[in-house]
Design a protein around this motif. Structure first.
Motif, mmCIF file in Angstrom:
data_model
loop_
_atom_site.group_PDB
_atom_site.id
_atom_site.type_symbol
_atom_site.label_atom_id
_atom_site.label_comp_id
_atom_site.label_asym_id
_atom_site.label_seq_id
_atom_site.Cartn_x
_atom_site.Cartn_y
_atom_site.Cartn_z
ATOM 1 N N TYR A 1 -30.318 46.734 5.570
ATOM 2 C CA TYR A 1 -30.507 45.186 5.405
ATOM 3 C C TYR A 1 -29.525 44.426 4.677
ATOM 4 N N VAL A 2 -29.024 44.980 3.632
ATOM 5 C CA VAL A 2 -28.119 44.458 2.713
ATOM 6 C C VAL A 2 -26.858 44.378 3.425
ATOM 7 N N GLU A 3 -26.412 45.318 4.171
ATOM 8 C CA GLU A 3 -25.075 44.957 4.996
ATOM 9 C C GLU A 3 -25.053 43.878 5.801
ATOM 10 N N GLN B 1 -24.786 40.744 3.726
ATOM 11 C CA GLN B 1 -23.513 40.528 3.421
ATOM 12 C C GLN B 1 -22.669 39.830 4.650
ATOM 13 N N ALA B 2 -22.937 40.347 5.723
ATOM 14 C CA ALA B 2 -22.086 39.712 6.913
ATOM 15 C C ALA B 2 -22.490 38.585 7.193
ATOM 16 N N GLY C 1 -24.616 37.491 -0.246
ATOM 17 C CA GLY C 1 -25.558 38.431 0.456
ATOM 18 C C GLY C 1 -26.157 39.319 -0.185
ATOM 19 N N LEU C 2 -25.211 40.106 -1.350
ATOM 20 C CA LEU C 2 -25.699 41.339 -2.006
ATOM 21 C C LEU C 2 -26.820 40.559 -3.108
ATOM 22 N N TRP C 3 -26.690 39.597 -3.605
ATOM 23 C CA TRP C 3 -27.708 38.785 -4.458
ATOM 24 C C TRP C 3 -29.006 38.590 -3.847
ATOM 25 N N LEU C 4 -28.814 38.018 -2.747
ATOM 26 C CA LEU C 4 -30.052 37.669 -2.148
ATOM 27 C C LEU C 4 -30.733 38.539 -1.424
ATOM 28 N N ALA C 5 -30.241 39.758 -0.968
ATOM 29 C CA ALA C 5 -30.989 40.710 -0.227
ATOM 30 C C ALA C 5 -31.294 41.782 -1.243
ATOM 31 N N LEU C 6 -30.605 42.328 -2.088
ATOM 32 C CA LEU C 6 -30.612 43.613 -2.854
ATOM 33 C C LEU C 6 -31.915 43.490 -3.521
ATOM 34 N N PHE C 7 -32.239 42.285 -4.383
ATOM 35 C CA PHE C 7 -33.398 42.460 -5.336
ATOM 36 C C PHE C 7 -34.665 42.469 -4.237
ATOM 37 N N PRO C 8 -34.685 41.568 -3.412
ATOM 38 C CA PRO C 8 -36.200 41.435 -2.683
ATOM 39 C C PRO C 8 -36.427 43.042 -1.888
ATOM 40 N N THR C 9 -35.466 43.537 -1.368
ATOM 41 C CA THR C 9 -35.656 44.818 -0.675
ATOM 42 C C THR C 9 -35.933 45.938 -1.420
ATOM 43 N N TYR D 1 -34.773 34.975 5.833
ATOM 44 C CA TYR D 1 -33.482 35.522 5.948
ATOM 45 C C TYR D 1 -33.043 35.750 7.463
ATOM 46 N N PRO D 2 -34.003 36.501 8.323
ATOM 47 C CA PRO D 2 -33.310 36.821 9.515
ATOM 48 C C PRO D 2 -33.101 35.551 10.530
ATOM 49 N N CYS D 3 -33.857 34.438 10.132
ATOM 50 C CA CYS D 3 -33.519 33.161 10.950
ATOM 51 C C CYS D 3 -32.020 32.647 10.649
ATOM 52 N N PHE D 4 -31.954 32.625 9.181
ATOM 53 C CA PHE D 4 -30.589 32.161 8.708
ATOM 54 C C PHE D 4 -29.530 33.184 9.236
ATOM 55 N N MET D 5 -29.467 34.320 9.198
ATOM 56 C CA MET D 5 -28.805 35.299 9.694
ATOM 57 C C MET D 5 -28.264 34.989 11.318
#
Length: 520
Positions: free
Chosen positions: A164-166, A169-170, A177-185, A464-468
């Motif tokens: 998910y973090v990768e 970041q993309a 991307g690391l800051w947004l996804a790493l903590f919640p996951t 996040y998936p919608c933004f991605m």
């Protein structure tokens, strides 16, 4: 007939549905068609452009077949993913023999579990209308974002986003991307593991009391000691090396979750309802407390649909080729899993609230079943139900802990440039298990923890998936797709903030109530 079939076979490059070469990469995540000549509009040269019907027409049948096979080989070579050698050392990606069945097992094990048992607690604060509407909207919303993640796993040719973090970041950039996804996951994985220790330990205690009955010794194990027993079992099972190796455990977890979810609501609705039951939302003294209780209840519903932090990881365990991309079996397995998830969550929420109303204990359905019907239902049925819950929690702990194990080992292998030894891997998992145990002892209020988890991790599932999708697929600006995903994304962020405040308030309120409480 043979000539007609050969003509159809060699005319594949001319069809618009399949490109004979990989698409050219421009910006990260963006696709562009192959270049065209300025004048004639013909396609530029590619490695397989010489294998065309015009070129093949004067050649005999054996040569045609050989060149067509060469064309297929070149297509596969163009589709080959650039592999990271480190992936072969990590639990998520070291085995890639997954299939649609494994995907169904893992998704069902991750999607159905103890969180279903606290859904009637949310209904006791929301009432019938808001409860059913909120649960329905959340189900279809998360099903849409699940489809997005499955499609984005290989959004760029030659690249697989295994975690998910990768993908974050993309879409958002390396650092953001690391800051947004790493903590919640990580928080979702660790928080779920902590909640599983709470519900698993308490259920083991109830199971022991039912089975042992009056024969129990005068000094039974305390609640904290049961937490320790459950944690020890989780640590033993966590020694399985990778995500595919726990497919059997996920199957056991999925089957037991379906059985105990069904048994819990069937046993509840089959018994007489308690006296003085009411279906009005629980009233609280002030408007602010009523608002925070409402938001915490919505957070519990959001937490019921956790599991999107595992979608890309599950899909990365599957092989993927040009003709057989991984998203096909993944989506097949996910559809089957989420059909059964709906068959579990909705009956438990509706049947549990119908059976107990606003008398529902904060611990959920198991506590209600034990409190109201421990003398009405046979000890064998109750014991079987609680034992199935224990098995399901043990299995869910493994799949939710796997991304954390993967992060630990990725940090180790990147520093040492070698795979983890058996002892290092075991050490990571033992330490992780006991950290969650200590957190569970410090926070023994499950319903409040579920609300806070739902609020803080809601963007992973709903936003996040919608933004991605917008940032990677780049739909036309101001189109329906563009507006729809931006709206869902920002709504998810707003709900996340609101539900988090509700969960924090509920935890503080529960902490005040438990000030003089000591587990026995």
């Amino acid at each position: 007939m043979e000539e007609r079939l050969e003509t159809e076979l060699i005319s594949i490059p001319a069809t618009p549905r399949v490109s004979s070469t990989p698409e050219i990469q421009t910006l990260p995540g963006q696709r562009s068609p192959r270049k065209v000549d300025g004048g004639g509009g013909k396609l530029s040269w590619t490695p397989t452009s010489f294998i065309s019907p015009r070129f093949l027409s004067p050649i005999g049948t054996p040569m045609k077949k050989a060149l067509v096979n060469m064309k297929g080989y070149l297509e596969e070579m163009g589709h080959l993913t650039k592999l990271n050698p480190q992936d072969a050392w990590l639990p998520i990606t070291e085995s890639r023999n997954g299939n649609a069945h494994y995907a169904a097992f893992h998704n069902l094990n991750a999607g159905v579990g103890f969180q279903a048992l606290v859904l009637p607690v949310a209904f006791s604060f929301l009432g019938w209308s808001w409860g059913i509407v909120s649960l329905t909207i959340a189900y279809f919303w998360q099903l849409y974002t699940l489809w997005i993640l499955v499609q984005l796993h290989e959004a760029v040719p030659g690249k697989r986003y295994n975690r998910y973090v990768e993908l974050a970041q993309a879409a958002f950039g390396e650092r953001l991307g690391l800051w947004l996804a790493l903590f919640p996951t990580v928080y979702l994985s660790a928080g779920t593991a902590t909640a599983l220790i709470l519900i698993g330990g308490e259920t083991m205690k109830l199971f022991f009391e039912i089975v042992c009955g009056p024969l129990c010794s005068s000094n039974p194990l305390t609640t904290v000691e049961w937490y320790l027993v459950f944690t020890s079992l989780c640590i033993v099972l966590s020694q399985l090396p990778n995500l595919n190796s726990i497919a059997g455990l996920s199957l056991i977890g999925a089957i037991t979750a379906i059985f105990y979810s069904t048994m819990v609501w069937v046993l509840s609705v089959s018994q007489p309802r308690p006296p003085n039951i009411s279906y009005d939302p629980i009233s609280v003294p002030s408007f602010s407390e009523s608002l925070f209780s409402f938001l915490n209840a919505l957070g519990i519903i959001a937490f019921a649909f956790r599991g999107h932090n595992l979608v890309l990881e599950i899909q990365s365990t599957m092989p993927s080729t040009f003709k057989h991309p991984a998203h096909v079996p993944m989506w097949k397995g996910a559809k089957v899993a989420y059909f059964f998830i709906a068959m579990c969550l909705f009956p438990v929420a509706i049947g549990g609230f119908w059976a107990y109303g606003n008398l529902m204990p904060s611990g959920g359905m198991l506590n209600a079943l034990f409190a109201f019907h421990s003398h009405d239902i046979s000890r064998g049925l109750l014991a079987m139900t609680f034992l199935l819950v224990v098995f399901s929690c043990l299995s869910s702990f493994q799949i939710y802990s796997m991304p954390v194990f993967d992060s630990f080992e990725a940090s180790y292998t990147s520093r040492t440039n070698r795979p983890c030894s058996v002892w290092v891997r075991s050490g990571f998992r033992v330490v992780y298990g006991f950290i969650n145990f200590f957190i569970g002892v410090a926070l023994p209020f499950l319903a409040s923890l579920a609300g806070l988890l739902g609020g803080l991790t809601l963007p992973v599932t709903f936003a996040y998936p919608c933004f991605m999708w917008v940032l990677i697929k780049k739909p036309a600006k101001h189109s329906f797709n563009w507006y729809f995903n931006w709206t869902l994304g920002w709504l998810g962020i707003a709900f996340s903030l609101a539900f988090s405040f509700g969960g924090i308030w509920s935890m503080v309120n529960s902490g005040l109530k438990l000030k003089f409480f000591k587990p026995n």
